[in-house]
Design a protein around this motif. Structure first.
Motif, short mmCIF file in Angstrom:
data_model
loop_
_atom_site.label_atom_id
_atom_site.label_comp_id
_atom_site.label_asym_id
_atom_site.label_seq_id
_atom_site.Cartn_x
_atom_site.Cartn_y
_atom_site.Cartn_z
N ILE A 114 -5.13 -1.71 0.62
CA ILE A 114 -4.24 -2.69 1.24
C ILE A 114 -2.91 -2.03 1.65
O ILE A 114 -2.25 -1.39 0.84
CB ILE A 114 -4.01 -3.87 0.28
CG1 ILE A 114 -5.40 -4.44 -0.11
CG2 ILE A 114 -3.13 -4.93 0.94
CD1 ILE A 114 -5.39 -5.61 -1.02
N HIS A 115 -2.56 -2.18 2.92
CA HIS A 115 -1.40 -1.53 3.52
C HIS A 115 -0.37 -2.59 3.91
O HIS A 115 -0.65 -3.44 4.76
CB HIS A 115 -1.88 -0.74 4.75
CG HIS A 115 -0.81 0.05 5.44
ND1 HIS A 115 -1.06 0.83 6.54
CD2 HIS A 115 0.52 0.19 5.18
CE1 HIS A 115 0.06 1.42 6.93
NE2 HIS A 115 1.03 1.03 6.13
N SER A 134 -2.73 8.51 -5.19
CA SER A 134 -1.41 7.86 -5.14
C SER A 134 -1.10 7.30 -3.74
O SER A 134 -0.07 6.67 -3.55
CB SER A 134 -0.33 8.85 -5.56
OG SER A 134 -0.32 9.95 -4.65
N ASN A 135 -1.97 7.56 -2.77
CA ASN A 135 -1.73 7.10 -1.39
C ASN A 135 -3.06 6.60 -0.81
O ASN A 135 -3.64 7.21 0.09
CB ASN A 135 -1.17 8.27 -0.56
CG ASN A 135 -0.69 7.83 0.82
OD1 ASN A 135 -0.67 6.64 1.13
ND2 ASN A 135 -0.30 8.79 1.64
N PRO A 136 -3.55 5.44 -1.33
CA PRO A 136 -4.92 5.01 -1.00
C PRO A 136 -5.15 4.70 0.48
O PRO A 136 -6.29 4.74 0.94
CB PRO A 136 -5.13 3.77 -1.87
CG PRO A 136 -3.79 3.33 -2.30
CD PRO A 136 -2.91 4.53 -2.30
N VAL A 137 -4.09 4.36 1.23
CA VAL A 137 -4.31 4.08 2.65
C VAL A 137 -3.88 5.25 3.53
O VAL A 137 -3.96 5.16 4.75
CB VAL A 137 -3.62 2.77 3.12
CG1 VAL A 137 -4.24 1.57 2.44
CG2 VAL A 137 -2.14 2.80 2.89
N VAL A 150 3.95 0.26 1.84
CA VAL A 150 3.36 0.22 0.51
C VAL A 150 1.84 0.22 0.66
O VAL A 150 1.30 -0.57 1.43
CB VAL A 150 3.84 -1.03 -0.27
CG1 VAL A 150 3.09 -1.16 -1.60
CG2 VAL A 150 5.34 -0.97 -0.50
N GLY A 151 1.17 1.11 -0.05
CA GLY A 151 -0.29 1.14 -0.04
C GLY A 151 -0.81 0.92 -1.44
O GLY A 151 -0.44 1.64 -2.36
N LEU A 152 -1.65 -0.10 -1.61
CA LEU A 152 -2.14 -0.42 -2.95
C LEU A 152 -3.66 -0.59 -2.93
O LEU A 152 -4.24 -0.97 -1.91
CB LEU A 152 -1.51 -1.72 -3.45
CG LEU A 152 0.00 -1.70 -3.70
CD1 LEU A 152 0.47 -3.10 -4.07
CD2 LEU A 152 0.36 -0.72 -4.79
N LEU A 153 -4.25 -0.31 -4.07
CA LEU A 153 -5.69 -0.48 -4.23
C LEU A 153 -5.95 -1.82 -4.93
O LEU A 153 -5.45 -2.05 -6.04
CB LEU A 153 -6.24 0.68 -5.07
CG LEU A 153 -7.75 0.91 -5.04
CD1 LEU A 153 -8.21 1.28 -3.64
CD2 LEU A 153 -8.13 2.00 -6.03
N PRO A 245 5.98 7.07 -4.74
CA PRO A 245 6.16 8.44 -5.23
C PRO A 245 6.76 9.33 -4.14
O PRO A 245 6.30 9.27 -2.98
CB PRO A 245 4.75 8.91 -5.59
CG PRO A 245 3.85 7.77 -5.32
CD PRO A 245 4.58 6.70 -4.62
N PRO A 246 7.81 10.11 -4.43
CA PRO A 246 8.50 10.85 -3.38
C PRO A 246 7.60 11.85 -2.67
O PRO A 246 7.77 12.10 -1.46
CB PRO A 246 9.63 11.57 -4.13
CG PRO A 246 9.31 11.45 -5.58
CD PRO A 246 8.39 10.30 -5.75
N GLU A 247 6.60 12.40 -3.35
CA GLU A 247 5.79 13.45 -2.72
C GLU A 247 4.60 12.90 -1.97
O GLU A 247 4.00 13.58 -1.15
CB GLU A 247 5.32 14.48 -3.77
CG GLU A 247 4.18 14.04 -4.67
CD GLU A 247 4.56 12.98 -5.70
OE1 GLU A 247 3.66 12.53 -6.42
OE2 GLU A 247 5.74 12.58 -5.76
N ALA A 248 4.23 11.59 -2.21
CA ALA A 248 3.00 11.06 -1.62
C ALA A 248 3.14 10.88 -0.11
O ALA A 248 4.13 10.35 0.36
CB ALA A 248 2.66 9.72 -2.26
N GLY A 249 2.18 11.31 0.64
CA GLY A 249 2.13 11.06 2.07
C GLY A 249 3.01 11.97 2.91
O GLY A 249 3.20 11.72 4.10
N LEU A 250 3.59 13.03 2.31
CA LEU A 250 4.38 13.98 3.12
C LEU A 250 3.47 15.05 3.66
O LEU A 250 2.64 15.60 2.93
CB LEU A 250 5.50 14.60 2.26
CG LEU A 250 6.59 13.61 1.80
CD1 LEU A 250 7.55 14.30 0.85
CD2 LEU A 250 7.35 13.04 2.98
N ARG A 251 3.61 15.32 4.93
CA ARG A 251 2.76 16.34 5.54
C ARG A 251 3.26 17.73 5.19
O ARG A 251 4.43 17.92 5.01
CB ARG A 251 2.75 16.17 7.06
CG ARG A 251 1.83 15.06 7.51
CD ARG A 251 1.78 15.02 9.00
NE ARG A 251 0.99 13.88 9.47
CZ ARG A 251 -0.34 13.93 9.58
NH1 ARG A 251 -1.01 14.99 9.26
NH2 ARG A 251 -1.00 12.86 10.01
#
Ligand code: CU
Length: 251
Positions: A114-115, A134-137, A150-153, A245-251
């Motif tokens: 869910i996004h 930590s970044n399900p979407v 926000v991405g949640l499972l 989380p600060p590191e999640a989803g950073l390229r």
């Protein structure tokens, strides 16, 4: 009585849908009773001891014609006065999507990803390469609108009293997104982005269910679904954004 058999009616359109359901069942019950009575009458009236030779004579043709007319008129009345108006109201999306809460839900065996677009109400870019625990979407935190997403499972939280628009997709097979209390059921099909919507009228905690047999663990494809007050939902979203989380989803 039927209310006790159904889940609580928690959305604006639920009342109209339940009315159609009850009327259709009443219509069927009347017909079943009438045809059942007619069958018993025929069994007695044309029993072999009274009428050894089979014959179609003896029943006034007006009776079956009347029964058929009742079926046709009843169906047309139900369609015109209840089913079509209820369907038309559902088929029209809320006129202002700005006033609605939008979420994207990607179904997969056997979970709901869910996004939420976050406080800026705009979805950031997502990428399958960024999907992790930590970044399900797979939100790309470097995209302009992605920093507050926000991405949640398996957690769907929405505010009460405003339309909720769900953009639904599937990552693998056909699933069926179901919120029983909202009277919402929509297939999630791979390759399609389908929108469905509802306006919750009561707060509460229920479940997301999958109504399409989608694999061995279909039975446990459940999610948490809550309708919160508007201030409660604002506070929940604020807390979720703070937890990114600060590191999640950073390229
Ligand atoms: Cu499923």
């Amino acid at each position: 009585m039927i209310e006790r058999l159904l889940p609580v009616a928690g959305s604006e359109h639920a009342v109209a849908f339940d009315a159609v359901l009850k009327s259709v069942h009443a219509h069927i019950a009347i017909q079943a009773l009438a045809w059942g009575t007619f069958l018993v009458f025929c069994l007695i009236r044309f029993r072999s001891s009274r009428q050894p030779q089979a014959s179609h004579r003896g029943i006034a043709p007006v009776l079956p014609m009347f029964a058929i007319a009742v079926v046709i008129v009843g169906d047309v009345v139900l369609l015109a006065t209840m089913a079509l108006p209820a369907w038309l109201a559902r088929a029209t999306m809320p006129s202002s999507v700005l006033a609605a809460t939008e979420v994207r839900i990607a179904a997969e065996q056997f979970a709901w990803n869910i996004h939420y677009p976050g406080p800026d109400r705009r979805f950031g870019v997502t990428s399958a390469a960024l999907i992790s625990a930590s970044n399900p979407v797979g939100i790309d935190r470097t995209s302009p609108d992605g920093t507050d997403d926000v991405g949640l499972l398996n957690v769907l939280m929405v505010p009460v009293g405003r339309p909720v628009v769900v953009q639904l997709s599937s990552r693998d097979v056909v699933h069926s997104f179901t919120l029983n209390e909202m009277r919402v059921r929509q297939d999630a099909t791979p390759g399609l982005l389908v929108r469905t919507w509802f306006t919750p009228t009561i707060t509460g905690q229920w479940q997301i269910a999958c109504s399409q047999l989608c694999g061995l663990a279909h039975y446990r494809m459940r999610g948490e679904f809550s309708v919160l007050s508007q201030p409660g939902w604002d506070e929940w979203l604020r807390r979720e954004v703070a937890l990114i989380p600060p590191e999640a989803g950073l390229r």
